[in-house]
Design an enzyme around this catalytic site. Sequence first.
Site, PDB file in Angstrom:
ATOM      1  N   TYR A   1       8.951 -15.501  38.798  1.00 26.22           N
ATOM      2  CA  TYR A   1      10.307 -15.682  39.262  1.00 26.22           C
ATOM      3  C   TYR A   1      11.069 -15.150  38.398  1.00 26.22           C
ATOM      4  O   TYR A   1      11.123 -15.546  37.144  1.00 26.22           O
ATOM      5  CB  TYR A   1      10.502 -17.141  39.207  1.00 26.22           C
ATOM      6  CG  TYR A   1      11.793 -17.554  40.133  1.00 26.22           C
ATOM      7  CD1 TYR A   1      11.658 -17.794  41.770  1.00 26.22           C
ATOM      8  CD2 TYR A   1      13.124 -17.279  39.758  1.00 26.22           C
ATOM      9  CE1 TYR A   1      12.785 -17.998  42.273  1.00 26.22           C
ATOM     10  CE2 TYR A   1      13.972 -17.553  40.680  1.00 26.22           C
ATOM     11  CZ  TYR A   1      13.956 -18.177  41.606  1.00 26.22           C
ATOM     12  OH  TYR A   1      15.158 -18.191  42.527  1.00 26.22           O
TER      13      TYR A   1
ATOM     14  N   TYR B   1      16.457 -10.368  45.942  1.00 24.85           N
ATOM     15  CA  TYR B   1      16.551 -11.791  45.697  1.00 24.85           C
ATOM     16  C   TYR B   1      16.754 -12.683  46.873  1.00 24.85           C
ATOM     17  O   TYR B   1      17.891 -12.680  47.298  1.00 24.85           O
ATOM     18  CB  TYR B   1      17.618 -11.793  44.357  1.00 24.85           C
ATOM     19  CG  TYR B   1      18.089 -13.626  44.370  1.00 24.85           C
ATOM     20  CD1 TYR B   1      17.130 -14.046  43.652  1.00 24.85           C
ATOM     21  CD2 TYR B   1      19.474 -13.889  44.514  1.00 24.85           C
ATOM     22  CE1 TYR B   1      17.333 -15.338  43.085  1.00 24.85           C
ATOM     23  CE2 TYR B   1      19.537 -15.426  44.232  1.00 24.85           C
ATOM     24  CZ  TYR B   1      18.391 -16.062  43.430  1.00 24.85           C
ATOM     25  OH  TYR B   1      18.822 -17.109  43.127  1.00 24.85           O
TER      26      TYR B   1
END
Length: 408
Positions: A305, A360
């Site tokens: 992440y 994203y």
Amino acid sequence: MSKNVRLKHSGLRDTAIVGVGATPYYKRGESADRSINQLAGEAILAACADAGLSVRDVDGLAFYSLARAGYADQMEAGEFVETLGIRELRFSAALTGGGGGSAGAIGLARAAIVAGDASIVVTVMALQQRTRLGTVFAAKASTPLASFVQPSGLAGPGHLMSLLTRRHMHQYGTTRDAFAEIAMSTRANALNRPKARYREPLTHDQYFGARMLADPLCLYDFCMESEGAVAVVTTSIERARDLRQKPVPVVSVAHGGTREWGRAFSWFGMPDDGTFASSGHKSIAQRLYQRAGVTAEDIDVALIYDHFTPMVLMQLEDYGFCAKGEGGPYVLSGAIRHSPERKPGRVSVNPHGGQLSEAYIIGATHIVEGVEQMRGTAINQVTDAELALVTGGPAALPVSGLILGRDR
């Protein structure tokens, strides 16, 4: 025992991901003519089609981030049932927190399936940038908890993250060159991806010439503000083997975290024992590896992440790819650069371009890449990859991790 024999029989492997689907990835504001339900519905239909299922087969929904769609919208199970034509919903639940639960939501789906509460479970995330993330904390109403942060001028996640970053730099000698390497290597992975938002090379000079947003974090240390939706379909391993795609077994999954990490970078209550300058994932990594019966050395591709470059570095430490405090030298050695061939001491990190360069969508794209790597269909494929690590964002608890495997 050989690696292949050990990996074949290790871990859970009672459920599998059988379908992934996504909308195009949009620039901020480009999807304004469509609703959140339209974006999420399109991704769900695409994931079901990928699996060879009808949306009417879906009987479970496993959300994360409290079923929020981004930061301003909410996803309602009842609306999906009505608009998509789901016959009967037998399970609906969500992890608390934010993007930290992205990987763990697959564990939530698994729990429902193993318990017999549902048979086909969808996890979905949709995002439209209606709220400026850069000032999200400053925009909130003052509370006793927020009063420890807001008066300090810490308006958004980047400002908060900068303090953890500076501490790591002070404590371990980490330099901005390591963050630049993460940004540049991730960008290089996105160049050949048709859906990626950023497909131009990022140079060392461009990185260091970029404007500073939250010292020591510059423009390229931040993930982009993009829009779109991603959905994932999970079912039992037995049913998975009768469907269209090669199953991608859930080898291990964990979510939670320790009290020291707490509300993460929005409270700074961590003791100065290494927890402060970290990603808060160490306990998750330990449980994840123990359940899978593997170590970091067995991971072939890591989908880390990447909302901020320093958090990639700190997760690499917490997941054992290098020792605590050695993330800077590890990254600068080229160890995370994508290579089709797995080499000792190296791991291909975010070969899809991640949230820094592809899109994203609050962690969901990492799950898609993990699935494609295990199917052997990824654009930047790691040859003969057996295990893919997917992490949920370092954020308020829970944080999470997921190991996907190749079916044999």
